[in-house]
Motif scaffolding. Structure first.
Motif, short mmCIF file in Angstrom:
data_model
loop_
_atom_site.label_atom_id
_atom_site.label_comp_id
_atom_site.label_asym_id
_atom_site.label_seq_id
_atom_site.Cartn_x
_atom_site.Cartn_y
_atom_site.Cartn_z
N PHE A 1 38.12 37.24 53.30
CA PHE A 1 37.38 37.24 54.56
C PHE A 1 38.18 36.51 55.64
O PHE A 1 38.22 36.94 56.80
CB PHE A 1 36.02 36.56 54.36
N PHE B 1 41.19 38.71 56.68
CA PHE B 1 40.79 39.86 57.50
C PHE B 1 40.42 39.44 58.91
O PHE B 1 40.87 40.04 59.89
CB PHE B 1 39.62 40.59 56.85
N HIS B 2 39.60 38.40 59.04
CA HIS B 2 39.04 38.04 60.35
C HIS B 2 39.88 37.05 61.15
O HIS B 2 39.82 37.05 62.38
CB HIS B 2 37.63 37.48 60.18
N HIS B 3 40.66 36.21 60.47
CA HIS B 3 41.38 35.18 61.20
C HIS B 3 42.86 35.06 60.81
O HIS B 3 43.56 34.22 61.37
CB HIS B 3 40.70 33.82 61.01
N GLY C 1 42.82 42.02 59.54
CA GLY C 1 42.02 43.06 60.18
C GLY C 1 42.86 43.99 61.03
O GLY C 1 42.65 45.22 61.04
N ILE D 1 35.17 47.59 58.08
CA ILE D 1 34.61 46.27 58.32
C ILE D 1 34.14 45.71 56.98
O ILE D 1 33.33 46.35 56.30
CB ILE D 1 33.40 46.33 59.28
N ARG E 1 28.52 44.78 63.48
CA ARG E 1 29.51 43.83 62.94
C ARG E 1 28.82 42.55 62.44
O ARG E 1 29.22 41.98 61.42
CB ARG E 1 30.55 43.50 64.01
N ALA F 1 28.92 41.03 58.48
CA ALA F 1 29.26 39.67 58.09
C ALA F 1 28.14 39.05 57.26
O ALA F 1 28.39 38.37 56.25
CB ALA F 1 29.54 38.82 59.33
#
Length: 356
Positions: A121, A124-126, A130, A145, A263, A267
């Motif tokens: 996670f 992917f996000h930070h 992603g 997503i 989105r 999450a």
């Protein structure tokens, strides 16, 4: 203007301003979302249903998604194609089911000796993951997503003890993605079989072993009734991320507020599914052992062979596929940093607790 008329009109202004932006967005959006999982699995398939419910809740019912279990709308392994062609607006399925189309799709869900759910996670996000996965899915006209995660999975169910690598020779096993490639490299015969067909295949003897997810799902599928030996740890799958695959054109057509709600729901769904697995697996494993399941650990020899096979396969794939190689290099560097950090704090603390 008369005073009474002015006051009447003015009274309308606060009510309009108080209306949430999402309620003023376009209403009546309806999507279809096939999945790769049978309706009997309240964890994974239930996760898709709960995701859809959360989207409806966040949009006051304006945006509704209908989840379809495997085979109800499209074949279990036909989800990506349905979304790509626009047959459906979305789909719920892990990327490693489709490595035959593009090997780098595996990183959407997870690869052997890979990331935990938290690490994936974060990547992917930070961590830039992603953006890399957006490039991988672009040729399919899909945006992915993260919308669920099973957590670390078990090593699988086997009809006979697996004490050495030699015991894997000729073994017919259900294993997805690169997990299947590793078993093949070690002499087994991996097969991609729809989840709903696993029990019948084991019962008929057309399969010798099954790797699916974890105690709560495996118990639901009845795998303990057709195999006795249950192996751990799940070093080949430390977490499987379930991606919401969205047709790029359908996503672009959403009102911004609905896209944001989607989105946000993803999450939430990621965290909710992981929490459910962590909560339910403990009792499920106890029931399995009480019913006669023999819990076994992989031998150091087998784990070393699996790791060596994984590194070899990744190296070969990186040479053959520049996209895979570029993403693997980035992914590996992020994971190495995460492992260093976890060894300093999280894992070190957990080991103290485990040892008592």
């Amino acid at each position: 203007m008369k005073r009474r008329e002015f006051i009447g009109r003015a009274a309308l202004v606060p009510a309009a301003l108080a209306t949430p932006a999402i309620a003023r967005a376009q209403t009546g959006v309806r999507w279809r979302m096939p999945t790769s999982f049978p309706s009997s699995l309240a964890t994974i398939q239930g996760g898709a249903v709960r995701l859809a419910e959360k989207v409806a809740e966040l949009t006051d019912g304006g945006f509704r998604i209908q989840a379809y279990a495997a085979g109800e709308l499209v074949p279990p392994l036909g989800v990506l194609e349905a979304v790509q062609t626009g047959t459906t607006e979305a789909g719920y399925s892990p990327g490693f089911f489709y490595v035959g189309k593009k090997p780098a799709l595996a990183f959407d869900a997870g690869v052997p000796f890979g990331m935990t759910p938290r690490q994936h996670f974060a990547w992917f996000h930070h961590g830039g993951g992603g953006e890399l996965m957006a490039e991988v899915f672009a040729p399919f006209n899909i945006v992915t997503i993260p919308a669920g995660n099973t957590g670390a999975q078990m090593g699988g169910w086997f009809r006979k003890p697996i004490d050495s690598v030699a015991d894997l020779q000729g073994l017919r096993i259900r294993a997805a993605g690169y997990l299947g490639y590793i078993f093949a490299d070690l002499g087994a015969v991996p097969q991609q079989i729809a989840i709903g067909d696993l029990y019948p295949a084991m019962e008929r003897g057309t399969l010798d072993a099954v790797e699916f997810t974890s105690p709560v799902d495996d118990e639901t599928l009845g795998l303990n009734k057709v195999a006795q030996y249950y192996y751990a740890p799940g070093i080949l799958e430390l977490g499987a991320s379930l991606g919401l695959m969205v047709n790029k054109d359908a996503l672009a057509a959403l009102p911004p507020a609905y896209a944001a709600a989607l989105r946000t729901a993803c999450a939430w769904s990621y965290s909710d599914m992981l929490a459910r697995y962590d909560s339910l697996n403990v009792a499920a494993l106890r029931r399995l052992i009480a019913s006669g399941t023999e819990l076994r650990a992989w031998s150091p020899e087998i784990m070393a062979a699996m790791r060596g096979s994984a590194e070899k396969l990744f190296s070969e794939q990186a040479e053959a596929d520049p996209d895979f190689g570029r993403i693997h290099t980035h992914w590996r560097a992020f994971l190495d940093d995460q492992l260093r950090w976890m060894s300093v704090n999280d894992v070190a603390a957990e080991n103290v607790l485990i040892r008592g």
